[in-house]
Design a protein around this motif. Structure first.
Motif, short mmCIF file in Angstrom:
data_model
loop_
_atom_site.label_atom_id
_atom_site.label_comp_id
_atom_site.label_asym_id
_atom_site.label_seq_id
_atom_site.Cartn_x
_atom_site.Cartn_y
_atom_site.Cartn_z
N GLU A 195 -18.93 -17.57 5.04
CA GLU A 195 -18.40 -16.63 3.87
C GLU A 195 -19.11 -16.16 2.99
N ASN A 196 -19.34 -15.47 2.49
CA ASN A 196 -21.01 -15.57 1.39
C ASN A 196 -22.35 -15.81 1.38
N THR A 197 -22.62 -15.93 2.80
CA THR A 197 -23.99 -16.50 2.92
C THR A 197 -25.53 -15.56 2.64
N GLU A 198 -26.51 -16.47 2.55
CA GLU A 198 -27.97 -15.52 2.20
C GLU A 198 -27.57 -14.93 3.07
N LEU A 199 -28.21 -13.26 2.24
CA LEU A 199 -28.43 -12.61 4.26
C LEU A 199 -29.65 -11.79 3.82
N THR A 200 -31.00 -12.43 4.24
CA THR A 200 -31.91 -11.91 3.29
C THR A 200 -32.69 -10.69 3.75
N ILE A 201 -33.79 -9.45 3.80
CA ILE A 201 -34.18 -9.48 5.16
C ILE A 201 -35.21 -8.39 3.47
N GLU A 202 -36.80 -8.86 4.52
CA GLU A 202 -37.71 -8.53 3.95
C GLU A 202 -38.31 -7.17 3.87
N VAL A 211 -22.54 -21.93 13.03
CA VAL A 211 -22.46 -21.01 12.30
C VAL A 211 -23.41 -20.89 11.30
N ALA A 212 -23.93 -19.49 10.33
CA ALA A 212 -24.93 -20.54 9.78
C ALA A 212 -24.64 -19.66 8.39
N THR A 213 -25.73 -20.79 7.59
CA THR A 213 -25.08 -20.68 6.15
C THR A 213 -26.44 -20.29 5.46
N SER A 214 -27.50 -19.22 5.70
CA SER A 214 -28.47 -18.17 5.63
C SER A 214 -29.32 -18.19 6.65
N VAL A 215 -29.19 -16.65 6.11
CA VAL A 215 -30.12 -15.61 7.62
C VAL A 215 -31.09 -15.39 7.17
N PHE A 216 -32.69 -15.15 7.21
CA PHE A 216 -34.02 -14.81 6.87
C PHE A 216 -34.09 -13.48 8.41
N VAL A 217 -34.61 -12.71 7.23
CA VAL A 217 -34.89 -10.74 8.06
C VAL A 217 -36.65 -11.07 8.04
N GLY A 218 -37.82 -11.48 8.86
CA GLY A 218 -38.81 -11.18 8.31
C GLY A 218 -39.36 -11.40 9.21
N GLY A 219 -41.31 -10.57 8.39
CA GLY A 219 -42.10 -9.67 9.63
C GLY A 219 -43.84 -10.29 10.06
N GLY A 220 -44.32 -9.83 9.86
CA GLY A 220 -44.21 -8.05 10.23
C GLY A 220 -42.88 -7.61 8.70
N THR A 221 -42.89 -6.69 9.22
CA THR A 221 -41.99 -4.89 8.16
C THR A 221 -40.29 -4.53 8.86
N PRO A 222 -39.77 -5.95 8.41
CA PRO A 222 -38.29 -5.13 9.29
C PRO A 222 -38.19 -4.00 8.61
N SER A 223 -37.98 -3.09 7.90
CA SER A 223 -38.01 -2.37 7.03
C SER A 223 -38.53 -1.19 8.17
N LEU A 224 -39.04 -1.75 8.77
CA LEU A 224 -39.92 0.06 9.46
C LEU A 224 -39.32 0.19 11.02
N ASN A 268 -35.78 -10.22 -4.92
CA ASN A 268 -37.34 -11.16 -4.11
C ASN A 268 -38.67 -10.15 -4.18
N LEU A 269 -39.86 -10.43 -4.79
CA LEU A 269 -40.56 -10.07 -5.06
C LEU A 269 -41.97 -10.46 -5.12
N ASN A 306 -27.19 -9.43 1.15
CA ASN A 306 -26.43 -9.38 -0.12
C ASN A 306 -27.87 -9.68 -0.84
N ARG A 307 -29.79 -9.75 0.12
CA ARG A 307 -30.55 -10.12 -0.59
C ARG A 307 -31.53 -8.65 -0.65
N LEU A 308 -32.86 -8.73 -1.02
CA LEU A 308 -34.00 -8.11 -0.26
C LEU A 308 -35.19 -8.73 -1.28
N SER A 309 -35.68 -8.53 0.01
CA SER A 309 -37.36 -9.23 -0.11
C SER A 309 -38.87 -8.26 -0.40
N PHE A 310 -39.34 -8.04 -1.95
CA PHE A 310 -40.31 -6.69 -1.37
C PHE A 310 -41.01 -7.79 -1.38
#
Ligand SMILES: C[S@@+](CC[C@H](N)C(=O)[O-])C[C@H]1O[C@@H](n2cnc3c(N)ncnc32)[C@H](O)[C@@H]1O
Ligand code: SF4
Length: 356
Positions: free
Chosen positions: A84-91, A54-67, A153-154, A111-115
């Motif tokens: 529960e309450n995993t930090e889940l970020t998308i770049e 089971v993941a304790t953190s997830v990060f979706v990175g790239g590239g440009t995931p928002s594309l 995150n910026l 629950n977290r975005l990185s711009f």
């Protein structure tokens, strides 16, 4: 307590390639997006069947995931088993984020975005070849907040051609006004094989970058951010769990082309191109390109190099007197720990080299 376990998803698509970037991403393969997301899902399903922790953190990175289609990406993200309450970020790139993106991400537990802001000076953004302007950044931040994602995150880059110290000061000040809880500031790096590498007139100057680093640190510290890793500042309690896991040599699984994984000293990485990745998944073959087993000594040294990048530093007894001497004056003793001095933070690569 669940053992820390990170999951990384790589999205290798961009609308165009920035000429300083050497990441595994393509601007001419966007027609592969659907097939790629299918392949990504298949790789994840395969791993779940094999008993993925089971993941304790997830990060979706790239590239440009928002594309890529936000609903489709959200569906893939939601399939990852998490605590529960995993930090889940998308770049995200600021110009490609809409309120609909944020809503779809939230439904998947993000629950977290990185711009990728890079700069808040319009001229610097243009010189970096970016598609957004400072106003686009403010809008993207507003979209995130309006839909309830408040952990932001910026990402910034300093040392681009034509960027004055005043431009950089303005960038940091405007970023602070946007009130994120995390800021990453990277010195522009000349990566081999990029168009920037072939254009020495635009190469950054070391002294200018050192001044900008110190200015960022001073302004962010004054605004209540803590520098918890060389290039990363966070409000207390808002440090990025996923990155901390990397710096602590935790185990993680990377999905997608060019993604890296680590399990107890074994490191492996997937084939680099999306085309090859999709083909291999379609024929139910392994997507692993290569692997390495770290010797205990290598693991120890890498552990020291990584921990020294962070504010936690390393325990006093982890370094021999000879190591300590070798690292003077790049380190300081802080109670029971050894941490980088300001000079050491500016010369982090030198620290790594001396410890090798
Ligand atoms: C791989 S990018 C992905 C994020 C997003 N596509 C973007 O560029 O905004 C992650 C971050 O790496 C940093 N980066 C990429 N290339 C860099 C370089 N040559 N030197 C310093 N930082 C770099 C940027 O700050 C960027 O936001
Ligand atoms: S948008 Fe980000 S990932 Fe894409 S080319 Fe530019 S820096 Fe690289």
């Amino acid at each position: 307590m669940t053992s820390p376990y990170g999951v990384y998803l790589h999205i290798p698509f961009c609308s165009r390639r920035c000429d300083y970037c050497a990441f595994a991403t393509w601007s001419d393969r966007n027609h592969l997006q659907d097939a790629y997301l299918d392949a990504l899902q298949a790789e994840i399903n395969r791993e779940i069947r094999l008993g993925m922790p089971v993941a304790t953190s997830v990060f979706v990175g790239g590239g440009t995931p928002s594309l890529v289609d936000p609903e489709r990406l959200a569906h893939v993200v939601a399939s990852i088993p998490v605590i529960e309450n995993t930090e889940l970020t998308i770049e995200c790139n600021p110009e490609s984020v809409t309120p609909e993106h944020v809503a779809a991400y939230m439904n998947a537990g993000v629950n977290r975005l990185s711009f990728g802001v890079q700069s808040m000076s319009a001229a610097t953004l243009e010189a970096l070849g970016r598609d957004h302007n400072p106003e686009t950044v403010s809008e993207a931040v507003a979209h995130a907040r309006s839909r309830g994602i408040n952990r932001l995150n910026l990402d910034l880059i300093y040392g681009g051609a034509g960027e004055s110290i005043e431009d950089w000061r303005e960038t940091i000040q405007r970023v602070i006004t946007l009130n994120p809880d995390h800021v990453s500031a990277y010195a522009l790096t000349v990566e081999a094989g990029t168009p920037l590498a072939d254009d020495p007139a635009r190469h950054p100057d070391d002294d200018d970058q050192a001044d900008k680093y110190l200015l960022a640190d001073a302004l962010l510290s004054e605004a209540g951010f803590v520098n918890y890793e060389i290039s990363n500042w966070a409000r207390p309690g808002q440090e990025c769990e996923h990155n901390l896991l990397y710096w602590r040599q935790g185990n993680y699984r990377g999905f997608g082309c060019a993604a890296h994984s680590h399990h107890d000293g074994r490191r492996w990485w997937n084939v680099r191109t999306p085309d090859r990745y999709i083909d291999l998944i379609a024929s139910d073959e392994s997507v692993e390109a290569s692997a390495e087993e770290l010797s205990p000594d290598r693991q120890r040294i890498e552990g020291l190099q990584l921990s020294l990048r962070t504010r936690e530093g390393v325990p006093r007894e982890a370094l021999s007197d000879a190591d300590l001497q070798l690292l003077e004056p790049l380190i300081v003793i802080d109670g029971e720990s050894i941490v980088l001095s300001t000079e050491g933070r500016l010369l982090a690569n030198e620290v790594a080299v001396r410890l090798r």
